[in-house]
Motif scaffolding. Sequence first.
Motif, PDB file in Angstrom:
ATOM      1  N   ILE A  97       0.840  -1.200   0.000  1.00  0.00           N
ATOM      2  CA  ILE A  97       0.000   0.000   0.000  1.00  0.00           C
ATOM      3  C   ILE A  97       0.876   1.251   0.000  1.00  0.00           C
ATOM      4  CG2 ILE A  97      -1.770   1.295   1.258  1.00  0.00           C
ATOM      5  CD1 ILE A  97      -2.745  -1.455   2.363  1.00  0.00           C
ATOM      6  N   PHE A  98       1.889   1.269   0.857  1.00  0.00           N
ATOM      7  CA  PHE A  98       2.798   2.414   0.906  1.00  0.00           C
ATOM      8  C   PHE A  98       3.512   2.578  -0.434  1.00  0.00           C
ATOM      9  CE2 PHE A  98       7.079   4.145   1.885  1.00  0.00           C
ATOM     10  CZ  PHE A  98       6.686   5.425   2.217  1.00  0.00           C
ATOM     11  N   ALA A  99       3.973   1.462  -0.999  1.00  0.00           N
ATOM     12  CA  ALA A  99       4.670   1.539  -2.291  1.00  0.00           C
ATOM     13  C   ALA A  99       3.754   2.140  -3.354  1.00  0.00           C
ATOM     14  CB  ALA A  99       5.138   0.147  -2.710  1.00  0.00           C
ATOM     15  N   LYS A 100       2.488   1.781  -3.363  1.00  0.00           N
ATOM     16  CA  LYS A 100       1.565   2.307  -4.360  1.00  0.00           C
ATOM     17  C   LYS A 100       1.282   3.792  -4.148  1.00  0.00           C
ATOM     18  CE  LYS A 100      -0.495  -2.009  -5.766  1.00  0.00           C
ATOM     19  NZ  LYS A 100      -1.717  -2.768  -5.991  1.00  0.00           N
ATOM     20  N   VAL A 101       1.269   4.228  -2.901  1.00  0.00           N
ATOM     21  CA  VAL A 101       1.098   5.665  -2.629  1.00  0.00           C
ATOM     22  C   VAL A 101       2.295   6.432  -3.191  1.00  0.00           C
ATOM     23  CG1 VAL A 101       1.052   7.411  -0.791  1.00  0.00           C
ATOM     24  CG2 VAL A 101      -0.406   5.379  -0.623  1.00  0.00           C
ATOM     25  N   VAL A 102       3.495   5.950  -2.917  1.00  0.00           N
ATOM     26  CA  VAL A 102       4.699   6.632  -3.407  1.00  0.00           C
ATOM     27  C   VAL A 102       4.747   6.622  -4.932  1.00  0.00           C
ATOM     28  CG1 VAL A 102       7.230   6.536  -3.475  1.00  0.00           C
ATOM     29  CG2 VAL A 102       6.020   6.256  -1.301  1.00  0.00           C
TER      30      VAL A 102
END
Length: 177
Positions: A97-102
């Motif tokens: 999820i964090f990777a997709k936000v970045v």
Amino acid sequence: MSTRHILLGLLATGSSHGYDLKRRHDERFPQARPLAYGQVYTTLQRLVRDGLAEIDGTDSDGGPERTMYRATDDGARELAQWAGEIAPPAPFVTNEIFAKVVVSILSGGDPEAYLRAQRAAHMTRMRELTALKTTPGADLASVLSADYALNHLDADLRWMTTTAARLTTLTAEVDPA
């Protein structure tokens, strides 16, 4: 999750064939990914190769002949050691999820919309799990598995709320252009 050790644990209750081990795994760990038959039989072959299980004859039980397996003393010792080891907390703090936000920030996407959509998906799954665990007659393994998943989903939701509140700062740090 260690399929090797789960199968050894299931064999600790007595001799079984691969089909029965797969069925019992899927019953005992209802929220886990079901084991594939190939995975069960490959793991059993490795357990035999490593001296942790052995063939205990065959059984047809009115159907096709099936090879029975049982844990060896070495298998029981390894299982006891594994079961007593503390599971280390996750070594890495990043997640998909964090990777997709970045990546959304870097690629000119809409990270806020992504977080809203992800939140909706989490909420849907939470409703499914809540229904599962509150079904009359739900077994304790299903309830406990659902509780575990619900707690993790809740932690994700709290993280998403915090991240959404900090998107402006995160965007400035990730893509200062």
